[in-house]
Scaffold this active site. Structure first.
Site, PDB file in Angstrom:
ATOM      1  N   TYR A   1      -6.427 -62.350  17.663  1.00  0.00           N
ATOM      2  CA  TYR A   1      -6.819 -63.371  18.643  1.00  0.00           C
ATOM      3  C   TYR A   1      -8.102 -64.098  18.229  1.00  0.00           C
ATOM      4  O   TYR A   1      -8.806 -64.638  19.103  1.00  0.00           O
ATOM      5  CB  TYR A   1      -6.985 -62.742  20.027  1.00  0.00           C
ATOM      6  CG  TYR A   1      -5.682 -62.523  20.768  1.00  0.00           C
ATOM      7  CD1 TYR A   1      -4.910 -63.607  21.198  1.00  0.00           C
ATOM      8  CD2 TYR A   1      -5.225 -61.245  21.059  1.00  0.00           C
ATOM      9  CE1 TYR A   1      -3.724 -63.419  21.896  1.00  0.00           C
ATOM     10  CE2 TYR A   1      -4.036 -61.050  21.760  1.00  0.00           C
ATOM     11  CZ  TYR A   1      -3.291 -62.141  22.172  1.00  0.00           C
ATOM     12  OH  TYR A   1      -2.118 -61.956  22.867  1.00  0.00           O
TER      13      TYR A   1
ATOM     14  N   PHE B   1     -13.065 -64.626  27.901  1.00  0.00           N
ATOM     15  CA  PHE B   1     -12.154 -63.504  28.138  1.00  0.00           C
ATOM     16  C   PHE B   1     -11.822 -62.725  26.863  1.00  0.00           C
ATOM     17  O   PHE B   1     -11.027 -61.794  26.904  1.00  0.00           O
ATOM     18  CB  PHE B   1     -10.864 -63.998  28.798  1.00  0.00           C
ATOM     19  CG  PHE B   1     -10.124 -65.074  28.025  1.00  0.00           C
ATOM     20  CD1 PHE B   1      -9.350 -64.761  26.921  1.00  0.00           C
ATOM     21  CD2 PHE B   1     -10.216 -66.406  28.419  1.00  0.00           C
ATOM     22  CE1 PHE B   1      -8.666 -65.740  26.215  1.00  0.00           C
ATOM     23  CE2 PHE B   1      -9.531 -67.401  27.723  1.00  0.00           C
ATOM     24  CZ  PHE B   1      -8.758 -67.070  26.605  1.00  0.00           C
TER      25      PHE B   1
ATOM     26  N   ARG C   1       8.681 -69.432  24.208  1.00  0.00           N
ATOM     27  CA  ARG C   1       7.592 -69.821  25.117  1.00  0.00           C
ATOM     28  C   ARG C   1       8.155 -70.190  26.502  1.00  0.00           C
ATOM     29  O   ARG C   1       7.571 -69.825  27.526  1.00  0.00           O
ATOM     30  CB  ARG C   1       6.799 -71.005  24.554  1.00  0.00           C
ATOM     31  CG  ARG C   1       6.027 -70.754  23.259  1.00  0.00           C
ATOM     32  CD  ARG C   1       4.790 -69.921  23.411  1.00  0.00           C
ATOM     33  NE  ARG C   1       3.879 -70.356  24.433  1.00  0.00           N
ATOM     34  CZ  ARG C   1       2.653 -69.852  24.581  1.00  0.00           C
ATOM     35  NH1 ARG C   1       2.193 -68.914  23.736  1.00  0.00           N
ATOM     36  NH2 ARG C   1       1.882 -70.261  25.552  1.00  0.00           N
TER      37      ARG C   1
ATOM     38  N   THR D   1       0.984 -69.061  30.853  1.00  0.00           N
ATOM     39  CA  THR D   1       0.023 -67.972  30.625  1.00  0.00           C
ATOM     40  C   THR D   1      -0.294 -67.225  31.918  1.00  0.00           C
ATOM     41  O   THR D   1      -0.353 -65.990  31.926  1.00  0.00           O
ATOM     42  CB  THR D   1      -1.276 -68.545  30.019  1.00  0.00           C
ATOM     43  OG1 THR D   1      -0.931 -69.295  28.851  1.00  0.00           O
ATOM     44  CG2 THR D   1      -2.245 -67.442  29.659  1.00  0.00           C
TER      45      THR D   1
ATOM     46  N   ARG E   1       7.174 -63.637  32.347  1.00  0.00           N
ATOM     47  CA  ARG E   1       5.888 -63.436  33.018  1.00  0.00           C
ATOM     48  C   ARG E   1       6.036 -63.481  34.533  1.00  0.00           C
ATOM     49  O   ARG E   1       5.338 -62.758  35.257  1.00  0.00           O
ATOM     50  CB  ARG E   1       4.878 -64.475  32.510  1.00  0.00           C
ATOM     51  CG  ARG E   1       4.357 -64.114  31.117  1.00  0.00           C
ATOM     52  CD  ARG E   1       3.584 -65.229  30.457  1.00  0.00           C
ATOM     53  NE  ARG E   1       2.797 -64.734  29.318  1.00  0.00           N
ATOM     54  CZ  ARG E   1       2.192 -65.528  28.441  1.00  0.00           C
ATOM     55  NH1 ARG E   1       2.279 -66.842  28.549  1.00  0.00           N
ATOM     56  NH2 ARG E   1       1.501 -65.002  27.444  1.00  0.00           N
TER      57      ARG E   1
ATOM     58  N   ASN F   1      -0.252 -60.322  31.403  1.00  0.00           N
ATOM     59  CA  ASN F   1       0.867 -61.263  31.481  1.00  0.00           C
ATOM     60  C   ASN F   1       2.064 -60.867  30.615  1.00  0.00           C
ATOM     61  O   ASN F   1       2.873 -61.712  30.241  1.00  0.00           O
ATOM     62  CB  ASN F   1       0.384 -62.688  31.184  1.00  0.00           C
ATOM     63  CG  ASN F   1      -0.225 -62.828  29.809  1.00  0.00           C
ATOM     64  OD1 ASN F   1      -0.212 -61.883  29.031  1.00  0.00           O
ATOM     65  ND2 ASN F   1      -0.737 -64.007  29.496  1.00  0.00           N
TER      66      ASN F   1
ATOM     67  N   HIS G   1       3.521 -61.895  24.637  1.00  0.00           N
ATOM     68  CA  HIS G   1       2.903 -62.904  23.760  1.00  0.00           C
ATOM     69  C   HIS G   1       4.002 -63.630  22.999  1.00  0.00           C
ATOM     70  O   HIS G   1       5.034 -63.045  22.685  1.00  0.00           O
ATOM     71  CB  HIS G   1       1.972 -62.226  22.735  1.00  0.00           C
ATOM     72  CG  HIS G   1       1.541 -63.148  21.635  1.00  0.00           C
ATOM     73  ND1 HIS G   1       0.451 -63.983  21.757  1.00  0.00           N
ATOM     74  CD2 HIS G   1       2.080 -63.404  20.410  1.00  0.00           C
ATOM     75  CE1 HIS G   1       0.332 -64.712  20.647  1.00  0.00           C
ATOM     76  NE2 HIS G   1       1.311 -64.370  19.818  1.00  0.00           N
TER      77      HIS G   1
ATOM     78  N   GLU H   1       1.328 -64.962  12.282  1.00  0.00           N
ATOM     79  CA  GLU H   1       1.498 -63.822  13.196  1.00  0.00           C
ATOM     80  C   GLU H   1       2.635 -62.888  12.786  1.00  0.00           C
ATOM     81  O   GLU H   1       2.547 -61.676  12.998  1.00  0.00           O
ATOM     82  CB  GLU H   1       1.719 -64.335  14.622  1.00  0.00           C
ATOM     83  CG  GLU H   1       0.480 -65.003  15.202  1.00  0.00           C
ATOM     84  CD  GLU H   1       0.638 -65.448  16.644  1.00  0.00           C
ATOM     85  OE1 GLU H   1      -0.385 -65.801  17.255  1.00  0.00           O
ATOM     86  OE2 GLU H   1       1.778 -65.433  17.177  1.00  0.00           O
TER      87      GLU H   1
END
Ligand code: DAT
Ligand code: MG
Length: 139
Positions: free
Chosen positions: A51, A59, A87, A93, A104, A114, A117, A128
Site C-alpha cells: 500500500y 489511514f 471492481r 471503498t 462490500r 471492507n 481488495h 500486484e
C-alpha cells in the site's frame, strides 16, 4: 473487450468472518475465472510495501496494521475487462455505500473494514499480481 488479469484479496475481516467461500462463489457466478488462489498472511512491512501509494494518507498505519492482522486469501482473476469487472463486483471503498449485490455491500462493515481488495488499473495489476504469485503459479 480485453481479456485481463487482476489481483483480488479477501481481507482479514472477511476471512475471519468465514465469508471466503461465499465471496469466491460471487466471483465465479459473475463469470470471473480464478487462475491462482492461496491463503497467506503478510507482515506489516509487506502491507506497507503493498500500500505504499497511500503512505501519506492518515489511514495508512491503521490500514497496514489491519492487513497484517490475520490470514488473507489472495487470488488472480481473469476475464474480459477483469479489472473493472472485479471492481464493480467489489463495490465502492466505503462498504456502507455499497449496494446489496456487491461483495462490500454484503460482507464489508465500513470504509476500512471492507472485505476485499482489487487492482485499480492494468499498471497496478502488473505490480500486484507478482507481489503474491510467481509466474509458475498462474494457471
Ligand atoms: P480501494 O480499496 O477501494 O481501492 P483505496 O485504494 O482508496 O480504496 O484505499 C485502500 C484501502 O485503504 C481501502 O480499501 C480501505 C483503506 N481506506 C481508504 N480510504 C480510507 C479512509 N478514508 N479511512 C480509512 N481507511 C481507508
Ligand atoms: Mg485501491
Amino acid at each position: 473487450m480485453t481479456v485481463q488479469r487482476t489481483l483480488g484479496l479477501v481481507k482479514p475481516d472477511a476471512v475471519a468472518a468465514g465469508s471466503t467461500g461465499a465471496i469466491l462463489a460471487m466471483i465465479q457466478a459473475a463469470g470471473l475465472k480464478i487462475v491462482a488462489l492461496r491463503m497467506t498472511r503478510i507482515a506489516a512491512v509487506e502491507a506497507e510495501a503493498f500500500y505504499a501509494v497511500h503512505k501519506e494518507r492518515g489511514f495508512y498505519g491503521e490500514l497496514c496494521a489491519f492487513m497484517s492482522s490475520g490470514p488473507i486469501v489472495a487470488m488472480v482473476l481473469e476475464g474480459p475487462d477483469a479489472i473493472v469487472a472485479w471492481r464493480n463486483l467489489m463495490g465502492p471503498t466505503d462498504s456502507t455505500k455499497a449496494g446489496p449485490d456487491t461483495v462490500r455491500g454484503r460482507y464489508g462493515a465500513s470504509v476500512s473494514l471492507n472485505a476485499v481488495h482489487g487492482s485499480d488499473a492494468p499498471e497496478t495489476a502488473a505490480v500486484e499480481i507478482p507481489f503474491f504469485f510467481p509466474a509458475r503459479e498462474l494457471i
